[in-house]
Design an enzyme around this catalytic site. Structure first.
Site, PDB file in Angstrom:
ATOM      1  CB  THR A  96      -0.881  -0.005   1.277  1.00  0.00           C
ATOM      2  OG1 THR A  96      -1.854  -1.022   1.167  1.00  0.00           O
ATOM      3  CG2 THR A  96      -1.611   1.297   1.499  1.00  0.00           C
ATOM      4  NE  ARG A  98      -8.835  -7.765   0.679  1.00  0.00           N
ATOM      5  CZ  ARG A  98      -7.908  -6.876   1.047  1.00  0.00           C
ATOM      6  NH1 ARG A  98      -7.577  -5.898   0.234  1.00  0.00           N
ATOM      7  NH2 ARG A  98      -7.328  -6.968   2.211  1.00  0.00           N
ATOM      8  CB  VAL A  99     -13.398  -3.643  -0.227  1.00  0.00           C
ATOM      9  CG1 VAL A  99     -13.063  -2.312   0.424  1.00  0.00           C
ATOM     10  CG2 VAL A  99     -13.981  -3.426  -1.624  1.00  0.00           C
ATOM     11  N   GLY A 100     -10.323  -4.005   1.204  1.00  0.00           N
ATOM     12  CA  GLY A 100      -9.607  -4.023   2.478  1.00  0.00           C
ATOM     13  C   GLY A 100      -9.885  -2.769   3.291  1.00  0.00           C
ATOM     14  CG  ASP A 101      -6.680  -1.371   5.694  1.00  0.00           C
ATOM     15  OD1 ASP A 101      -6.360  -2.233   4.853  1.00  0.00           O
ATOM     16  OD2 ASP A 101      -5.891  -0.507   6.113  1.00  0.00           O
ATOM     17  N   GLY A 157      -1.132  -3.002   5.906  1.00  0.00           N
ATOM     18  CA  GLY A 157      -1.106  -4.360   6.462  1.00  0.00           C
ATOM     19  C   GLY A 157      -2.291  -5.114   5.874  1.00  0.00           C
ATOM     20  N   GLY A 198      -5.713  -5.947   5.305  1.00  0.00           N
ATOM     21  CA  GLY A 198      -6.865  -5.119   5.635  1.00  0.00           C
ATOM     22  C   GLY A 198      -7.886  -5.807   6.519  1.00  0.00           C
TER      23      GLY A 198
HETATM   24  N1  ASP Z   1      -4.120  -2.719   3.645  1.00  0.00           N
HETATM   25  C1  ASP Z   1      -4.043  -3.172   2.292  1.00  0.00           C
HETATM   26  C2  ASP Z   1      -5.205  -4.066   1.996  1.00  0.00           C
HETATM   27  O1  ASP Z   1      -5.537  -4.891   2.810  1.00  0.00           O
HETATM   28  C3  ASP Z   1      -2.761  -3.881   1.967  1.00  0.00           C
HETATM   29  C4  ASP Z   1      -1.495  -3.275   2.541  1.00  0.00           C
HETATM   30  O2  ASP Z   1      -1.540  -2.303   3.257  1.00  0.00           O
HETATM   31  O3  ASP Z   1      -0.415  -3.788   2.291  1.00  0.00           O
HETATM   32  O4  ASP Z   1      -5.757  -3.982   0.930  1.00  0.00           O
END
Ligand code: ASP
Length: 294
Positions: free
Chosen positions: A164, A192-195, A215, A217
């Site tokens: 990220t 898929r959607v993360g944080d 990190g 998500g």
């Molecule tokens: N946080 C991001 C996600 O989960 C990935 C990352 O930060 O490395 O999509």
């Protein structure tokens, strides 16, 4: 709330997915020159909001990180991107999730913030908004997307690998802003959607603090994310303790993560419990620092 105070501070990250033993010299050089450029913008009075957007746009464009041009396809074979941006003084925020086909999701996120009454647009709706507002499209995905620094071709289908980019800033008017952008986790399912595009999870800015997380998500979302750090900090918890408490919760849930933050009094923190986090920081009081593992 704003008052001219002459202090400024800036931090950015290129993701908590750094792998021990790999060479990130070119990344650190890129972060150094980008941070120096952002420092100069803040020193001459640019807004925190413009500076975090500029930094994240440049990291997306570089292809060196898992964001923008460095992103990989989902399991359905195409790239979907997530990004969000937040302006502390107004609490204005904009985000896009699972956006296909555009070069700079952070610019589209800012457009959502400024051109719509909404905070988050997803998938085909985000795409329609971006297209009708003329954001740059990816015409030839096969030649546009490249493998980022420190990632192998095999890892691009591995759901444990990720990256990220994010930036946080305090400008001389006392305004804070944060922005985060990602290609997400490798091998992610379509949709898929993360944080990262979730305001309060991957990104937060208010009158006291601006935060960008990185990190896996799924763990960051379930640990409470950025706004849990902001709430703890504003209730009197030390900045580093507030961040570490969220990181400990991520660890307890089985993940690891990293966080960058700046505060209204120009304190900065770049903390992580992953193997490393590509990062840099600078303020009018602190010289530029850039590192990945130490
Ligand atoms: N946080 C991001 C996600 O989960 C990935 C990352 O930060 O490395 O999509």
């Amino acid at each position: 709330m704003s008052q001219f105070n002459e202090n400024y501070a800036f931090a950015l990250h290129g993701g908590a997915g750094a792998v021990a033993g790999r060479n990130y010299d070119s990344v650190e050089e890129h972060l150094r020159s980008l941070t120096e450029g952002c420092r100069a913008l803040l020193a001459k009075g640019c807004s925190a909001l413009d500076v975090v957007e500029t930094a994240v746009t440049e990291m997306e464009r570089s292809g060196m990180y898992v964001a923008g041009r460095g992103s990989a396809p989902n399991t359905a074979g195409y790239v979907e991107l997530d990004a969000s941006i937040m302006h502390g003084p107004s609490r204005a925020a904009g985000a896009v999730a699972a956006l296909p086909g555009f070069e700079s999701p952070i610019q589209v996120a800012r457009g959502v913030m400024e051109e719509t009454p909404h905070v988050l647009l997803v998938g085909s709706g985000a795409e329609a908004f971006a297209r009708s507002n003329g954001y740059a499209t990816v015409e030839d995905p096969a030649s546009y997307y490249i493998i980022p620094v420190g990632v192998t071709k095999e890892e691009q289908t591995d759901s444990n690998a990720h990256g990220t980019v994010g930036a946080v800033a305090l400008d001389q008017s006392g305004a804070l802003a944060a922005a985060t952008s990602t290609g997400g986790t490798f091998g992610k399912l379509e949709g898929r959607v993360g944080d990262t595009p979730l305001i309060g999870s991957g990104t937060w800015a208010d009158d006291e603090i601006a935060i960008s997380c990185t990190g896996i998500g799924e763990h960051i979302i379930r640990a409470g994310g950025a706004v849990s750090i902001a709430c703890a900090f504003k209730s009197g918890v030390e900045l580093e303790t507030a961040i570490n408490d969220m990181l400990i919760e991520v660890k307890r849930l089985g993940g690891d993560a990293g966080v960058i933050a700046v505060t209204r009094n120009s304190s900065m923190a770049t903390l992580y419990n992953s193997a490393g986090m590509k990062r840099a920081s600078v303020s009018n009081q602190q010289p530029l620092q850039v590192t990945t593992f130490k």
